[in-house]
Design a protein around this motif. Structure first.
Motif, PDB file in Angstrom:
ATOM      1  N   ASN A  11       0.832  -1.206   0.000  1.00  0.00           N
ATOM      2  CA  ASN A  11       0.000   0.000   0.000  1.00  0.00           C
ATOM      3  C   ASN A  11       0.863   1.250   0.000  1.00  0.00           C
ATOM      4  N   PHE A  12       1.904   1.239   0.835  1.00  0.00           N
ATOM      5  CA  PHE A  12       2.809   2.385   0.909  1.00  0.00           C
ATOM      6  C   PHE A  12       3.542   2.566  -0.417  1.00  0.00           C
ATOM      7  N   PHE A  13       4.034   1.456  -0.992  1.00  0.00           N
ATOM      8  CA  PHE A  13       4.777   1.524  -2.256  1.00  0.00           C
ATOM      9  C   PHE A  13       3.912   2.130  -3.359  1.00  0.00           C
ATOM     10  N   PHE A  14       2.683   1.628  -3.511  1.00  0.00           N
ATOM     11  CA  PHE A  14       1.829   2.119  -4.593  1.00  0.00           C
ATOM     12  C   PHE A  14       1.255   3.505  -4.307  1.00  0.00           C
ATOM     13  N   TYR A  17       3.029   6.095  -6.163  1.00  0.00           N
ATOM     14  CA  TYR A  17       2.591   6.254  -7.556  1.00  0.00           C
ATOM     15  C   TYR A  17       1.156   6.786  -7.648  1.00  0.00           C
ATOM     16  N   ARG A  18       0.579   7.141  -6.483  1.00  0.00           N
ATOM     17  CA  ARG A  18      -0.780   7.680  -6.418  1.00  0.00           C
ATOM     18  C   ARG A  18      -1.788   6.730  -7.072  1.00  0.00           C
ATOM     19  N   LEU A  19      -1.728   5.497  -6.657  1.00  0.00           N
ATOM     20  CA  LEU A  19      -2.647   4.490  -7.181  1.00  0.00           C
ATOM     21  C   LEU A  19      -4.088   4.904  -6.925  1.00  0.00           C
ATOM     22  N   HIS A  20      -4.891   4.836  -7.976  1.00  0.00           N
ATOM     23  CA  HIS A  20      -6.322   5.154  -7.887  1.00  0.00           C
ATOM     24  C   HIS A  20      -7.106   3.873  -8.140  1.00  0.00           C
TER      25      HIS A  20
END
Length: 199
Positions: A11-14, A17-20
């Motif tokens: 969760n932190f990694f993505f 990248y501002r995962l939506h």
């Protein structure tokens, strides 16, 4: 506990990248479901896992990924099991049916491997075969922007469509091809709608 820690790290990694994620409301709270997603990179399985945050997912993964004992052990722990591509792998089919009978989410990449560039590749019949054999609904999943990872280029998103109800019957060439075509059409529509929203 270890699974939850890995999920927090991903969760932190993505988040970098501002995962939506769109369409989480389409994920059933329980019961068997097949998540059918397009496949662009090695980041796709963890992206689907993060998107389905309240449910643990099992993944079909190509057998070559299990050759490294350490990596193979890790991905088994995260829910992956091997499938021999381009063959009728009965052990993988039995494992898939067991996962669905136990009410789990099974993620399958029906293209069978990476398809680079825009658009989807040819779907292999395994996903549709399992869905029809077991009468399991399918969630179409569009992964957008994962191909350039780990380099950041444009938006990154997972878009989850509405479930496709599947009637349990004997799979054959005709009904598996029709279901493949429908799922492919739904994933393409999700990708197109998301890309239009980014313009």
């Amino acid at each position: 506990m270890g699974y939850q820690i890995i999920r927090v790290l991903l969760n932190f990694f993505f988040s970098i990248y501002r995962l939506h994620v769109e369409g989480r409301e389409n994920i059933p709270d329980g019961g068997p479901v097949i998540a059918a997603a397009n496949h662009k990179s090695y980041f796709d399985p963890p992206l689907v896992g993060i998107a389905f945050q309240k449910r643990r997912i099992s993944f079909m993964a190509k057998s070559e990924l299990f050759r490294n004992p350490l990596f193979g052990r890790l991905i088994r722990y995260l829910g992956a099991f091997p499938v021999k591509r381009n063959s009728a792998d009965m052990s993988a089919i039995r494992r898939s049916v067991e996962e669905l009978k136990e009410g789990h989410v099974l993620c399958i990449f029906p293209e069978g491997g990476f398809v680079h560039g825009k658009g989807l590749g040819r779907f292999h019949p395994g996903m549709a075969f399992l869905a029809i054999l077991t009468g399991t609904p399918i969630l179409p999943v569009a992964i957008c922007g994962a191909e350039p990872l780990p380099h950041k280029k444009g938006p990154l998103a997972v878009v989850i469509g509405k479930p496709i109800a599947v009637r349990k019957e004997r799979p054959n060439d005709e009904n598996t091809a029709a279901l493949d075509a429908l799922v492919k059409e739904r994933i393409e529509a999700l990708m197109e709608a998301y890309e239009k929203g980014q313009r």
